[in-house]
Motif scaffolding. Structure first.
Motif, PDB file in Angstrom:
ATOM      1  N   GLU A   1       0.836  -1.200   0.000  1.00  0.00           N
ATOM      2  CA  GLU A   1       0.000   0.000   0.000  1.00  0.00           C
ATOM      3  C   GLU A   1       0.873   1.252   0.000  1.00  0.00           C
ATOM      4  OE1 GLU A   1      -3.706   2.109   2.433  1.00  0.00           O
ATOM      5  OE2 GLU A   1      -2.652   0.377   3.322  1.00  0.00           O
ATOM      6  N   ALA A   2       1.974   1.220   0.786  1.00  0.00           N
ATOM      7  CA  ALA A   2       2.879   2.371   0.821  1.00  0.00           C
ATOM      8  C   ALA A   2       3.468   2.636  -0.554  1.00  0.00           C
ATOM      9  CB  ALA A   2       3.998   2.130   1.838  1.00  0.00           C
TER      10      ALA A   2
ATOM     11  N   GLU B   1       2.092   1.988  -3.432  1.00  0.00           N
ATOM     12  CA  GLU B   1       1.059   2.579  -4.270  1.00  0.00           C
ATOM     13  C   GLU B   1       0.943   4.084  -4.011  1.00  0.00           C
ATOM     14  OE1 GLU B   1      -0.932   1.175  -6.641  1.00  0.00           O
ATOM     15  OE2 GLU B   1       0.304  -0.627  -6.447  1.00  0.00           O
ATOM     16  N   ILE B   2       1.044   4.475  -2.746  1.00  0.00           N
ATOM     17  CA  ILE B   2       0.936   5.891  -2.382  1.00  0.00           C
ATOM     18  C   ILE B   2       2.156   6.661  -2.880  1.00  0.00           C
ATOM     19  CG2 ILE B   2       0.880   7.494  -0.426  1.00  0.00           C
ATOM     20  CD1 ILE B   2      -0.702   5.284   1.097  1.00  0.00           C
TER      21      ILE B   2
ATOM     22  N   GLU C   1       2.446   7.603  -6.672  1.00  0.00           N
ATOM     23  CA  GLU C   1       1.717   8.761  -7.174  1.00  0.00           C
ATOM     24  C   GLU C   1       2.597  10.010  -7.190  1.00  0.00           C
ATOM     25  OE1 GLU C   1      -2.013   9.471  -5.316  1.00  0.00           O
ATOM     26  OE2 GLU C   1      -2.589   7.353  -5.286  1.00  0.00           O
TER      27      GLU C   1
ATOM     28  N   LEU D   1       4.358   9.541   6.314  1.00  0.00           N
ATOM     29  CA  LEU D   1       2.964   9.536   5.864  1.00  0.00           C
ATOM     30  C   LEU D   1       2.078   9.600   7.093  1.00  0.00           C
ATOM     31  CD1 LEU D   1       0.830   9.039   3.543  1.00  0.00           C
ATOM     32  CD2 LEU D   1       1.042   6.601   4.091  1.00  0.00           C
TER      33      LEU D   1
ATOM     34  N   LYS E   1      -3.348   8.913   5.717  1.00  0.00           N
ATOM     35  CA  LYS E   1      -2.832   8.510   4.402  1.00  0.00           C
ATOM     36  C   LYS E   1      -3.153   9.550   3.331  1.00  0.00           C
ATOM     37  CE  LYS E   1      -3.265   3.660   5.702  1.00  0.00           C
ATOM     38  NZ  LYS E   1      -3.885   2.351   5.438  1.00  0.00           N
TER      39      LYS E   1
ATOM     40  N   ILE F   1       1.986  13.428   2.703  1.00  0.00           N
ATOM     41  CA  ILE F   1       3.377  12.968   2.758  1.00  0.00           C
ATOM     42  C   ILE F   1       4.236  14.114   3.291  1.00  0.00           C
ATOM     43  CG2 ILE F   1       5.405  12.465   1.332  1.00  0.00           C
ATOM     44  CD1 ILE F   1       3.924  10.010   1.560  1.00  0.00           C
TER      45      ILE F   1
END
Length: 266
Positions: A47-48, A50-51, A54, A92, A96, A99
Motif C-alpha cells: 500500500e505504501a 502505491e501511495i 503517485e 505519511l 494517508k 506525505i
C-alpha cells in the motif's frame, strides 16, 4: 409513593451505569490505540508503494514502520535506478492523505531523528571491505580506523582530504584507510592517476593529483584500483567521496573535521 421514588432512582442508576460502561469502553479503545498504534492503523509495503508511486514512480519502498512521532508512518524509500543506493526516510500521516519530506527533530534532545534513522538504514558491513592495499593516513596502531573512498580528480575529495589531515595532526587515535575509486564517467583521467598513486603507494602523489600537478605514468597494473571500483559499486556508491566508519555507518560526501570526530566519539 416509595415504590415510584425507588423506580426513578433505579432508572437514574441504570443510565449512569450504562454511561460509565460506554465511557470506559471508549477510554480503553483510545488507550489501546495510543499505546499500540498498529492495532488501529495499518500500512504495509504494498500500500505504501502505491501511495509513493503517485508522487515519484522512480522510488521503491524498502520498509514501513511507526515513526518516533505518533500519528506518522516512517517509510524508507530508494531509487529504482540505483537498487543498491542510498535509502531515505519519508513520512505519511495516519490519514494517508499527506506525505512529509523533511527532518523530524526531537524537542527534548534537539536530535535530528530523521538523520539518525537514515544513518542506521544505510549501514554496511565494514569488515567486508579489504584495506590491506589502502593508503594509510595516520598511525597504523590508531584505535579508530575509517575507510575513505576517494577520486584524485574529485574537488570534494580534496576538500575532505584536507579535513582528514587536520584530524591526524591532532588525534593519534584516528587513522584513515584511503581506497582510490575513480569515477571515470566524470573524470576520464582519474583511473590512470589512481593507478599511478597506487603503484607508488604514495600519499604525496595523491596530494599532487588533488593539486592538479602532473603525475608519472603507472609502473604497475594496480589491480587494487579495479577491485576498489567493484567494492564501491557493490556498496551502492556512485560518487565520491564516501566514509565508512568502524560501526558500518556510511556517509556520502565531504564532511568537516569536527563532524567526523563527533561521529567517531559518539
Amino acid at each position: 409513593m416509595i415504590y415510584s421514588v425507588m423506580r426513578k432512582i433505579m432508572s437514574v442508576f441504570l443510565v449512569l451505569a450504562a454511561a460509565t460502561i460506554i465511557l470506559a469502553a471508549n477510554a480503553a479503545a483510545m488507550n489501546g490505540c495510543d499505546s499500540n498504534c498498529i492495532s488501529c492503523h495499518k500500512l504495509d509495503k504494498h500500500e505504501a508503494a502505491e501511495i509513493i508511486r503517485e508522487l515519484n514512480p522512480g522510488l521503491t519502498v524498502e520498509s514501513v514502520q511507526i515513526s518516533p512521532s505518533r500519528g506518522l508512518w516512517e517509510i524508507a524509500v530508494k531509487s529504482k535506478a540505483e537498487p543498491k543506493g542510498e535509502k531515505a526516510i519519508w513520512y505519511l500521516d495516519f490519514s494517508k492523505g499527506n506525505i512529509i519530506i523533511g527532518k523530524l527533530i526531537g524537542l527534548k534532545t534537539k536530535e535530528n531523528l530523521t538523520e539518525k534513522r537514515n544513518i542506521e538504514l544505510n549501514k554496511v558491513d565494514y569488515s567486508s571491505i579489504p584495506i590491506k592495499d589502502a593508503l594509510l593516513l595516520g598511525e597504523k596502531s590508531a584505535k579508530h580506523k575509517v575507510i575513505i573512498f576517494t577520486d584524485p580528480d574529485c574537488p570534494y575529495c580534496k576538500r575532505l582530504h584536507d579535513e582528514l589531515k587536520k584530524i591526524v595532526a591532532k588525534r593519534t587515535d584516528t587513522a584513515f584507510y584511503i581506497l582510490l575509486y575513480p569515477i571515470t564517467k566524470l573524470h576520464p583521467e582519474a583511473l590512470k592517476k589512481s593507478k599511478s598513486v597506487m603503484c607508488a603507494k604514495s600519499l604525496q602523489l595523491l596530494d599532487d593529483a588533488f593539486d592538479k600537478k602532473p603525475l608519472p605514468e603507472p609502473t604497475c597494473n594496480a589491480k587494487s584500483v579495479d577491485d576498489n571500483i567493484k567494492i564501491a559499486e557493490g556498496l551502492g556508491l556512485s560518487g565520491t567521496p564516501a566514509l565508512v566508519f568502524p560501526d558500518g555507518v556510511l556517509i556520502r560526501g565531504a564532511m568537516p573535521a569536527e563532524e567526523i570526530l563527533r561521529l567517531l566519539d559518539k
